[in-house]
Design a protein around this motif. Structure first.
Motif, short mmCIF file in Angstrom:
data_model
loop_
_atom_site.label_atom_id
_atom_site.label_comp_id
_atom_site.label_asym_id
_atom_site.label_seq_id
_atom_site.Cartn_x
_atom_site.Cartn_y
_atom_site.Cartn_z
N LEU A 149 -19.11 24.92 57.86
CA LEU A 149 -20.14 23.88 57.72
C LEU A 149 -20.62 23.73 56.28
O LEU A 149 -21.35 22.80 55.96
CB LEU A 149 -21.32 24.18 58.64
N ASN A 150 -20.19 24.63 55.41
CA ASN A 150 -20.59 24.59 54.00
C ASN A 150 -19.35 24.70 53.11
O ASN A 150 -19.20 25.66 52.36
CB ASN A 150 -21.57 25.74 53.72
N PRO A 151 -18.46 23.69 53.18
CA PRO A 151 -17.18 23.80 52.47
C PRO A 151 -17.29 23.85 50.95
O PRO A 151 -16.39 24.34 50.29
CB PRO A 151 -16.43 22.54 52.93
N SER A 152 -18.39 23.39 50.40
CA SER A 152 -18.52 23.41 48.93
C SER A 152 -19.06 24.73 48.41
O SER A 152 -19.22 24.91 47.21
CB SER A 152 -19.42 22.26 48.47
N VAL A 153 -19.33 25.67 49.32
CA VAL A 153 -19.88 26.97 48.95
C VAL A 153 -18.84 28.03 49.31
O VAL A 153 -18.25 27.98 50.39
CB VAL A 153 -21.21 27.23 49.71
N SER A 154 -18.63 28.99 48.43
CA SER A 154 -17.64 30.03 48.72
C SER A 154 -18.09 30.88 49.91
O SER A 154 -19.29 30.98 50.21
CB SER A 154 -17.43 30.93 47.50
N GLU A 155 -17.11 31.49 50.57
CA GLU A 155 -17.42 32.37 51.70
C GLU A 155 -18.33 33.51 51.26
O GLU A 155 -19.24 33.90 51.99
CB GLU A 155 -16.13 32.89 52.32
#
Length: 137
Positions: free
Chosen positions: A48-54
């Protein structure tokens, strides 16, 4: 609520509001609120947060846990199934009360409706959404 990570110990309400409304943390809280069960897995939060790294998602979830706003909830060992998540994240009662007290829950129903409209979820995410979850009350 302890605020020893990311917000100073004994932080006042204004500092705690600032802490939880930091962009990534607030997005994660919104993801938890909008999840159909209120219990997303780490994988779901990451997708749900693809622009943030895992790693960043994990770090901010941990900060929310350390602050007492979010808690990890695990399935009992005998209910875990191979290929499915067993650890999930939810708002603590104290976290929900804090967010409500500061009018940060007003969009909860809207967030749930928006989540229902997401049509391009990866197959794994749909599988994880339908995974068994712990009974919490």
């Amino acid at each position: 609520m302890s605020t020893d990570v990311g917000a100073p110990e004994g932080a006042n309400a204004r500092e705690l509001v600032h802490f939880v409304t930091q962009e990534t943390r607030f997005a994660l809280l919104a993801n938890i609120l909008q999840h159909p069960e209120g219990l997303p897995s780490m994988y779901e939060l990451e997708r749900l947060n693809p622009s943030v790294s895992e790693a960043t998602v994990y770090k901010h979830v941990q900060k929310l846990i350390d602050a007492g706003v979010v808690e990890a909830v695990a399935l009992p060992d005998d209910e875990r199934q191979q290929g499915y998540p067993w650890k999930f994240y939810r708002l603590t009662d104290e976290g929900r009360a804090f967010l409500a007290e500061h009018n940060l829950l007003a969009a909860e129903e809207t967030l749930k409706r928006i989540y229902e409209t997401i049509s391009d979820k990866p197959e794994k995410m749909v599988k994880y959404e339908n995974a068994p979850r712990p009974d919490i009350e």
